[in-house]
Design a protein around this motif. Structure first.
Motif, PDB file in Angstrom:
ATOM      1  N   ALA A   1      -0.784  -1.074  -9.494  1.00 55.76           N
ATOM      2  CA  ALA A   1      -0.566  -0.621  -7.493  1.00 55.76           C
ATOM      3  C   ALA A   1      -1.704   0.687  -7.377  1.00 55.76           C
ATOM      4  N   VAL A   2      -1.791   0.657  -6.143  1.00 53.65           N
ATOM      5  CA  VAL A   2      -2.809   1.634  -5.943  1.00 53.65           C
ATOM      6  C   VAL A   2      -1.822   3.207  -4.838  1.00 53.65           C
ATOM      7  N   ASP A   3      -2.225   4.555  -4.724  1.00 52.15           N
ATOM      8  CA  ASP A   3      -1.178   4.734  -3.519  1.00 52.15           C
ATOM      9  C   ASP A   3      -2.685   5.782  -2.822  1.00 52.15           C
ATOM     10  N   ASP A   4      -3.077   5.841  -1.482  1.00 49.06           N
ATOM     11  CA  ASP A   4      -4.260   6.437  -1.235  1.00 49.06           C
ATOM     12  C   ASP A   4      -3.818   7.235  -0.427  1.00 49.06           C
TER      13      ASP A   4
ATOM     14  N   LEU B   1      10.030   5.874  -4.620  1.00 43.80           N
ATOM     15  CA  LEU B   1       9.346   5.167  -5.437  1.00 43.80           C
ATOM     16  C   LEU B   1       8.540   4.478  -4.652  1.00 43.80           C
ATOM     17  N   HIS B   2       8.584   4.399  -2.888  1.00 44.60           N
ATOM     18  CA  HIS B   2       7.839   3.714  -2.212  1.00 44.60           C
ATOM     19  C   HIS B   2       6.471   4.379  -1.866  1.00 44.60           C
ATOM     20  N   ALA B   3       6.410   5.968  -2.717  1.00 40.77           N
ATOM     21  CA  ALA B   3       5.572   7.023  -1.912  1.00 40.77           C
ATOM     22  C   ALA B   3       4.457   6.611  -3.067  1.00 40.77           C
TER      23      ALA B   3
ATOM     24  N   GLN C   1       8.845   9.008   5.206  1.00 43.14           N
ATOM     25  CA  GLN C   1       7.384   9.087   5.878  1.00 43.14           C
ATOM     26  C   GLN C   1       6.815  10.434   4.374  1.00 43.14           C
ATOM     27  N   ARG C   2       6.047  10.342   4.058  1.00 47.22           N
ATOM     28  CA  ARG C   2       5.320  11.602   3.342  1.00 47.22           C
ATOM     29  C   ARG C   2       4.192  11.766   4.057  1.00 47.22           C
ATOM     30  N   THR C   3       2.901  11.144   4.213  1.00 42.63           N
ATOM     31  CA  THR C   3       2.128  11.313   5.102  1.00 42.63           C
ATOM     32  C   THR C   3       1.950  10.341   6.286  1.00 42.63           C
ATOM     33  N   GLU C   4       1.031  10.322   7.336  1.00 43.56           N
ATOM     34  CA  GLU C   4       0.768   9.214   7.839  1.00 43.56           C
ATOM     35  C   GLU C   4       0.294   7.343   7.186  1.00 43.56           C
ATOM     36  N   ARG C   5       0.153   7.279   5.379  1.00 44.81           N
ATOM     37  CA  ARG C   5      -0.120   6.747   4.853  1.00 44.81           C
ATOM     38  C   ARG C   5       0.698   6.249   4.241  1.00 44.81           C
TER      39      ARG C   5
END
Length: 252
Positions: free
Chosen positions: A189-192, A135-137, A164-168
């Protein structure tokens, strides 16, 4: 997350075998036994029973997850009240924007895709109906977390962590709470590129009677998802779609 007081070992083993077959994308008895650290004879007995009950099937020397799970999953999805209400609006959103539109719910602390609709320029990603994500990613996951009780959010993090799925990807509880505050304030919400490099998403929660039933998102490549299109146009379209879903759900 709730835990069984007296878990049945055989049941736990059965599901461990099924999940391992899926994770390994099919495998033989030896590979499965090695993967699970179990005797081959024991694994073979479980496999024979699962094959008899049609939950797995054998292709030459490799066991595969059976199509019977699709029937059970489809039945479970039909029983979700939000699915039938949201599906036509998610389809319409994908058609009008040309993007990949998703409907997601929270289940046992994970996000689960329950419907996807592809517009003309929809991006190809690794997600599919039934896939489970952190959910957090994700944008839709954070949209849901923002409207869950704090105790529930803490429970999810304690159980699943903040991998951590990516560095962001959001990496701490404090950082996550700041993000959730922003989501509650602006409504979406956004996912960058927080789950997949190169993918950006925007999502809005589906709310009724102060409960969050799920979220709808639009996903696309970073080089297209930017500027006013990503920051204004798509969020506006999402919020309009979610508002229709909420009204239809409330008065259907």
């Amino acid at each position: 997350m709730s835990q069984a007081r007296n878990p049945v070992g055989a049941t736990e083993t059965t599901f461990a075998i099924i999940e391992a077959i899926d994770e390994l994308d099919g495998c033989g008895v030896t590979d499965l036994a090695d993967h699970l650290g179990m005797p081959k004879s024991t694994v073979h007995n479980y496999l024979s029973t699962l094959e008899q009950e049609e939950y797995i099937h054998k292709e030459e020397a490799s066991y595969q997850v059976g199509i019977k799970f699709l029937d059970i999953g489809a039945s479970a999805r039909r029983r979700l009240p939000i699915y039938e209400v949201a599906k036509p609006e998610v389809n319409k959103l994908a058609e009008e924007t040309g993007e990949l539109a998703n409907l997601l719910i929270e289940d046992h602390g994970k996000g689960v895709y329950v419907h996807q609709a592809r517009g003309e320029q929809a991006v190809q990603v690794d997600s599919s109906v039934g896939a489970r994500v952190d959910l957090h990613a994700t944008a839709f996951g954070k949209a849901i977390l923002a409207h869950l009780p704090v105790s529930r959010v803490d429970d999810i993090i304690e159980h699943h962590g903040l991998p951590q799925r990516t560095e962001r990807t959001v990496g701490t509880r404090e950082e996550l709470e700041t993000v959730l505050d922003e989501i509650r304030e602006r409504g979406y919400a956004v996912d960058d590129q927080e789950r997949l490099e190169g993918l950006r998403c925007v999502a809005a929660p589906i709310l009724t009677d102060s409960r969050v039933l799920g979220a709808v998102s639009l996903s696309g490549p970073g080089n297209r998802m930017q500027g006013d299109y990503f920051e204004e146009e798509l969020p506006m379209r999402l919020l309009e779609t979610v508002n229709v879903i909420e009204l239809n759900f409330t008065y259907s």
